[in-house]
Design an enzyme around this catalytic site. Structure first.
Site, PDB file in Angstrom:
ATOM      1  N   GLU A  74       4.392 -10.956  -6.184  1.00  0.00           N
ATOM      2  CA  GLU A  74       3.289 -11.129  -7.141  1.00  0.00           C
ATOM      3  C   GLU A  74       3.598 -10.573  -8.527  1.00  0.00           C
ATOM      4  OE1 GLU A  74       3.445  -9.122  -4.585  1.00  0.00           O
ATOM      5  OE2 GLU A  74       2.294  -7.288  -4.808  1.00  0.00           O
ATOM      6  N   CYS A 132       5.431  -5.902   1.664  1.00  0.00           N
ATOM      7  CA  CYS A 132       5.746  -4.471   1.620  1.00  0.00           C
ATOM      8  C   CYS A 132       5.049  -3.717   2.766  1.00  0.00           C
ATOM      9  CB  CYS A 132       5.387  -3.901   0.262  1.00  0.00           C
ATOM     10  SG  CYS A 132       6.235  -2.367  -0.059  1.00  0.00           S
ATOM     11  N   TYR A 133       4.032  -2.903   2.494  1.00  0.00           N
ATOM     12  CA  TYR A 133       3.334  -2.221   3.596  1.00  0.00           C
ATOM     13  C   TYR A 133       2.825  -3.260   4.601  1.00  0.00           C
ATOM     14  CZ  TYR A 133      -0.160   0.558   6.126  1.00  0.00           C
ATOM     15  OH  TYR A 133      -0.895   1.169   7.107  1.00  0.00           O
ATOM     16  N   GLY A 157       0.841  -1.195   0.000  1.00  0.00           N
ATOM     17  CA  GLY A 157       0.000   0.000   0.000  1.00  0.00           C
ATOM     18  C   GLY A 157       0.870   1.234   0.000  1.00  0.00           C
ATOM     19  N   HIS A 182       7.867  -7.401  -3.773  1.00  0.00           N
ATOM     20  CA  HIS A 182       6.573  -7.870  -4.301  1.00  0.00           C
ATOM     21  C   HIS A 182       6.708  -9.207  -5.042  1.00  0.00           C
ATOM     22  CE1 HIS A 182       4.238  -4.249  -3.396  1.00  0.00           C
ATOM     23  NE2 HIS A 182       5.375  -3.610  -3.583  1.00  0.00           N
ATOM     24  N   ASP A 233     -18.067 -11.556 -21.682  1.00  0.00           N
ATOM     25  CA  ASP A 233     -18.712 -11.690 -20.376  1.00  0.00           C
ATOM     26  C   ASP A 233     -20.189 -12.056 -20.494  1.00  0.00           C
ATOM     27  OD1 ASP A 233     -16.240 -10.810 -19.711  1.00  0.00           O
ATOM     28  OD2 ASP A 233     -16.866  -8.783 -19.175  1.00  0.00           O
ATOM     29  N   SER A 234     -20.912 -11.349 -21.376  1.00  0.00           N
ATOM     30  CA  SER A 234     -22.347 -11.648 -21.477  1.00  0.00           C
ATOM     31  C   SER A 234     -22.563 -13.026 -22.116  1.00  0.00           C
ATOM     32  CB  SER A 234     -23.091 -10.552 -22.241  1.00  0.00           C
ATOM     33  OG  SER A 234     -22.687 -10.494 -23.579  1.00  0.00           O
ATOM     34  N   LYS A 292     -11.065 -11.762 -15.395  1.00  0.00           N
ATOM     35  CA  LYS A 292     -11.295 -11.906 -16.846  1.00  0.00           C
ATOM     36  C   LYS A 292     -10.653 -13.176 -17.421  1.00  0.00           C
ATOM     37  CE  LYS A 292     -12.759  -9.814 -20.669  1.00  0.00           C
ATOM     38  NZ  LYS A 292     -13.999  -9.031 -20.820  1.00  0.00           N
ATOM     39  N   GLY A 316     -20.110  -9.909 -26.619  1.00  0.00           N
ATOM     40  CA  GLY A 316     -18.907  -9.807 -25.791  1.00  0.00           C
ATOM     41  C   GLY A 316     -18.689 -11.066 -24.963  1.00  0.00           C
TER      42      GLY A 316
END
Ligand code: XMP
Length: 514
Positions: A173, A82-83, A55, A171, A229-230, A370, A227
């Protein structure tokens, strides 16, 4: 089987979502809670372990995000990043201070101890890690020991092996951190003892069961646009309740060539779904006549869509639910302690519709990122063409047809767009870029064709690379491909005598021209 879960507490890092995704890549479920989530909610979630994100704050600054101290008494492993590391030091009796030298970007890490967190990564390894901090640990808390260092951080990692508390100044990640994936894996499996319980197969089974239970013998309506997602939402809901789902596809007159047909073919033929195709193109185009301002175009299309959709949905008997392809990043954003983003797109605004028709929402993708939606689509047997489709804006070609939107101008743009996509796919570049499309400019320029002077339209080609659409760079498409695109558009699309390539990044430009 119950799924094992890792909780990520968010302190505002730009990488928080990435941490959850890294965990899920290992087939272990992960969710993000804001740092100040109630303690009971954390207990209810039953995590196998907690990761404290990074953060931008300093633990000793006024108003910095501090979680309840009780999380250290749950008795489960905790990893601070980190934070998150500085918080652990601060709350557990150590000392954090401003680093003499701030560390941003690459640093060389030396591992000093063969702890569970670094298992399989040899000690004395010099790994490149990604740092981003202005504070550092001056004194580690009792029970802890340093397990790695860099030139500027004598305590770049620390561990309290007895309580299973670990902390990293860098980090793990981000992709720039060598062995970052292994470190996260070690935390999940070696330290938290999680099992591989997050798979798409199990997700599908649970989701289907939940949808069935919720819907009972009522009906669901879902708006589809082609699309990802739909479409995935519709297929998943259909798998659960079959024909109790009605999909509505609204042709707003500003779709790409054959768009409606392709979507219909895919969902009807391959999945035997009920689709109501509503050709409202005349209605939309009439409203768009003479409108040049992109924001007005967006509003008109958004409002008109809601009206058409509502008219159709009202005709369905016993409809009680609206299925929507909301994804996890939208969910996180709406409950983030920073507050929801101010940029919620207008076409997503179906609040009025829900109220008026008394519909309840079904959002079966709200746990997914996604890339997971794409895996889900694949698992459901959907074609790669649908799953890997580039994003397409709700207001469609209306915002790529700069200035007036007329049938004639749309026809020119559609033909150019088909050629752009065709050549990019043939060159094997479609999967490597975020988006590629044609834009019709409101400019005419002089040309010569044969012996004739022409005064015709200009098409701009836009292609960008991006990870999330928030920032983007113009794609370095090979000259030969650009050449073929230009040649074909000028030769095949009547009314165009010039093609230009957009070489602007976002920011300061945007992806769409509008
Ligand atoms: P900009 O132009 O703001 O676009 O850089 C960022 C990304 O968002 C897409 N976009 C939309 N997507 N509805 C959508 O679903 C919209 O109204 C909309 N407007 C822009 C754009 O194509 C790009 O990928």
């Amino acid at each position: 089987m119950l799924k094992d879960k890792i909780l990520v507490l968010d302190f505002g890092s730009q990488y928080t979502q990435l941490i959850a995704r890294r965990v899920r890549e290992n087939s272990v479920y992960s969710e993000i809670f804001p740092y100040n989530a109630p303690f009971e909610k954390i207990l209810d979630f039953k995590p196998k372990g907690i990761i404290l994100s990074g953060g931008p704050s300093s633990v000793y600054s006024k108003g910095s995000p501090i979680p309840g101290i009780k999380i250290f008494d749950i008795g489960i492993p905790i990893l601070g990043i980190c934070y998150g590391m500085q918080l652990m030091a601060h709350l557990l009796g150590g000392r954090v201070a401003k680093a003499a030298k701030r560390e941003y970007g690459r640093a060389e890490l030396t591992i000093d101890d063969d702890s569970d967190l670094f298992k399989g990564i040899s000690t004395n390894l010099q790994a490149v890690v990604w740092m981003s901090h202005g504070d550092r640990i001056e004194k580690y808390p009792e029970g802890f020991m340093p397990i790695a260092h860099t030139e500027n951080s004598p305590v770049a990692a620390m561990a309290d092996k007895k309580r299973n508390f670990y902390a990293l100044q860098f980090h793990p990640e981000v992709v720039h951190t060598e062995k970052g994936r292994e470190i996260i894996k070690n935390f999940i499996f070696n330290i938290c003892g999680a099992n591989l319980t997050w798979t798409m197969k199990s997700f599908i089974e649970t989701a289907k069961h939940e949808i069935k239970e919720k819907v009972g013998n009522q009906r669901v309506v879902c708006g589809i646009s082609g699309g990802v997602d739909s479409s995935v939402t519709a297929v998943l809901v259909h798998e659960a309740i079959g024909d109790a789902l009605t999909c509505i596809f609204v042709d707003n007159g500003v779709l790409r060539e054959d768009e409606a047909k392709k979507v219909e073919r895919m969902l009807k033929k391959s999945f035997h779904m009920k689709i109501k195709y509503v050709d409202a193109s005349e209605r939309f185009l009439k409203k768009l006549k003479g409108v040049k301002d992109p924001e007005r175009k967006r509003k008109i299309i958004g409002n008109e869509f809601i009206r058409v959709f509502e008219d159709e949905a009202m005709k369905i008997k016993n409809v009680a639910f609206l299925a929507q392809g909301t994804l996890y990043p939208d969910v996180i954003e709406s409950m983030s302690f920073k507050g929801p983003s101010a940029t919620i797109k207008s076409h997503h605004n179906v609040g009025g519709l829900l109220k008026k028709m008394k519909l309840k929402l079904i959002e079966p993708l709200r746990e997914l990122f996604k890339d997971e939606v794409r895996v889900l689509g694949h698992e459901l047997g959907m074609p790669a063409e649908t799953i890997n489709r580039h994003p397409f804006p709700g207001p469609g070609l209306a915002i790529r047809c700069i200035s007036d939107v007329t049938k004639e101008r749309l026809a020119i743009l559609r033909k150019a767009d088909v050629i752009v996509l065709d050549e990019i796919k043939k060159a094997g570049l479609y999967g490597k870029i975020w988006q590629v499309f044609a834009v019709l400019l409101p400019v005419k320029s002089v040309g010569v064709m044969g012996d004739e002077r022409t005064y015709d339209n200009v098409i701009a080609v836009r292609a960008v690379t991006s990870v999330d659409g928030m920032t983007a760079d113009w794609a370095q498409i090979p000259y030969e491909v650009l050449g073929r695109i230009s040649n074909r558009i000028i030769n095949e699309v009547k009314g165009v005598n010039r093609v230009v390539y957009d070489i602007s990044s976002k920011p300061p430009s945007t992806i769409e021209w509008e």
